[in-house]
Design a protein around this motif. Structure first.
Motif, mmCIF file in Angstrom:
data_model
loop_
_atom_site.group_PDB
_atom_site.id
_atom_site.type_symbol
_atom_site.label_atom_id
_atom_site.label_comp_id
_atom_site.label_asym_id
_atom_site.label_seq_id
_atom_site.Cartn_x
_atom_site.Cartn_y
_atom_site.Cartn_z
ATOM 1 N N ASN A 178 0.837 -1.197 0.000
ATOM 2 C CA ASN A 178 0.000 0.000 0.000
ATOM 3 C C ASN A 178 0.869 1.243 0.000
ATOM 4 N N ASP A 179 0.297 2.363 -0.438
ATOM 5 C CA ASP A 179 1.054 3.619 -0.445
ATOM 6 C C ASP A 179 0.947 4.343 0.901
ATOM 7 N N GLY A 180 0.410 3.663 1.876
ATOM 8 C CA GLY A 180 0.309 4.187 3.240
ATOM 9 C C GLY A 180 0.065 3.018 4.175
ATOM 10 N N GLU A 181 -0.295 3.320 5.381
ATOM 11 C CA GLU A 181 -0.587 2.271 6.344
ATOM 12 C C GLU A 181 -1.962 1.679 6.061
ATOM 13 N N GLU A 182 -2.167 0.435 6.536
ATOM 14 C CA GLU A 182 -3.444 -0.243 6.331
ATOM 15 C C GLU A 182 -3.815 -1.015 7.594
ATOM 16 N N VAL A 183 -5.072 -0.895 7.977
ATOM 17 C CA VAL A 183 -5.627 -1.710 9.057
ATOM 18 C C VAL A 183 -6.605 -2.675 8.419
ATOM 19 N N PHE A 184 -6.448 -3.950 8.721
ATOM 20 C CA PHE A 184 -7.184 -5.043 8.098
ATOM 21 C C PHE A 184 -7.813 -5.843 9.228
ATOM 22 N N ALA A 185 -9.123 -5.711 9.434
ATOM 23 C CA ALA A 185 -9.810 -6.364 10.551
ATOM 24 C C ALA A 185 -10.780 -7.419 10.029
ATOM 25 N N VAL A 186 -10.580 -8.664 10.432
ATOM 26 C CA VAL A 186 -11.472 -9.739 10.011
ATOM 27 C C VAL A 186 -12.747 -9.668 10.842
ATOM 28 N N MET A 187 -13.854 -9.500 10.154
ATOM 29 C CA MET A 187 -15.155 -9.409 10.822
ATOM 30 C C MET A 187 -15.824 -10.774 10.906
ATOM 31 N N ASP A 188 -15.586 -11.622 9.884
ATOM 32 C CA ASP A 188 -16.210 -12.934 9.816
ATOM 33 C C ASP A 188 -15.337 -13.828 8.956
ATOM 34 N N GLY A 189 -15.148 -15.064 9.380
ATOM 35 C CA GLY A 189 -14.342 -16.004 8.616
ATOM 36 C C GLY A 189 -12.911 -16.072 9.117
ATOM 37 N N THR A 190 -12.087 -16.716 8.307
ATOM 38 C CA THR A 190 -10.670 -16.901 8.625
ATOM 39 C C THR A 190 -9.843 -16.513 7.404
ATOM 40 N N VAL A 191 -8.760 -15.785 7.645
ATOM 41 C CA VAL A 191 -7.882 -15.324 6.570
ATOM 42 C C VAL A 191 -6.440 -15.658 6.942
ATOM 43 N N GLU A 192 -5.718 -16.261 6.011
ATOM 44 C CA GLU A 192 -4.276 -16.423 6.192
ATOM 45 C C GLU A 192 -3.626 -15.205 5.561
ATOM 46 N N MET A 193 -2.942 -14.419 6.377
ATOM 47 C CA MET A 193 -2.247 -13.234 5.889
ATOM 48 C C MET A 193 -0.779 -13.598 5.712
ATOM 49 N N LEU A 194 -0.311 -13.507 4.479
ATOM 50 C CA LEU A 194 1.101 -13.719 4.184
ATOM 51 C C LEU A 194 1.740 -12.351 4.038
ATOM 52 N N TYR A 195 2.924 -12.196 4.587
ATOM 53 C CA TYR A 195 3.623 -10.919 4.507
ATOM 54 C C TYR A 195 5.120 -11.171 4.476
ATOM 55 N N LYS A 196 5.839 -10.196 3.961
ATOM 56 C CA LYS A 196 7.291 -10.337 3.866
ATOM 57 C C LYS A 196 7.961 -9.456 4.898
ATOM 58 N N GLU A 197 8.915 -10.064 5.572
ATOM 59 C CA GLU A 197 9.716 -9.357 6.571
ATOM 60 C C GLU A 197 11.164 -9.724 6.298
ATOM 61 N N ASN A 198 11.989 -8.748 5.939
ATOM 62 C CA ASN A 198 13.379 -9.005 5.553
ATOM 63 C C ASN A 198 13.458 -10.029 4.422
ATOM 64 N N ASN A 199 12.597 -9.871 3.414
ATOM 65 C CA ASN A 199 12.515 -10.753 2.244
ATOM 66 C C ASN A 199 12.135 -12.188 2.569
ATOM 67 N N GLU A 200 11.682 -12.453 3.782
ATOM 68 C CA GLU A 200 11.223 -13.782 4.185
ATOM 69 C C GLU A 200 9.702 -13.755 4.297
#
Length: 103
Positions: free
Chosen positions: A42-64
């Motif tokens: 994103n071009d800024g910060e993002e807040v992502f709140a799961v209201m219903d269901g299940t989500v696997e969030m994948l993210y990169k930290e130090n290219n991992e």
């Protein structure tokens, strides 16, 4: 004034959204999806709140690539520059707060 029953919200396609508010260029949208999104930053910060269901969030930290399972009530905060992608497990409803026009 509006009451939104997030568990009842659906969309015609994956990642379809209901625009809830735009507060000085910061949008709040309720999304419905049953499909993964795409890797993005994103071009800024993002807040992502799961209201219903299940989500696997994948993210990169130090290219991992790392993963966090988010259930209803869980929140993921993506700071500026955090590359991430959401993979719902079945259908999910997600409240996203981000800069207007962000990916």
């Amino acid at each position: 004034m509006e009451v939104i029953r997030s568990k009842q919200f659906t969309a015609d396609k994956a990642w379809g959204a209901k625009d809830i508010a735009n507060m000085n260029g910061v949008t709040t949208r309720l999304h419905w999806t049953d499909q993964p999104y795409k890797w993005h930053v994103n071009d800024g910060e993002e807040v992502f709140a799961v209201m219903d269901g299940t989500v696997e969030m994948l993210y990169k930290e130090n290219n991992e690539v790392k993963s966090a399972t988010l259930n209803a009530g869980d929140i993921f905060f993506a700071s500026i520059g955090t590359e991430h992608v959401a993979h719902p497990k079945g259908s999910a409803r997600i409240l996203v707060v981000e800069r207007e026009g962000s990916v």
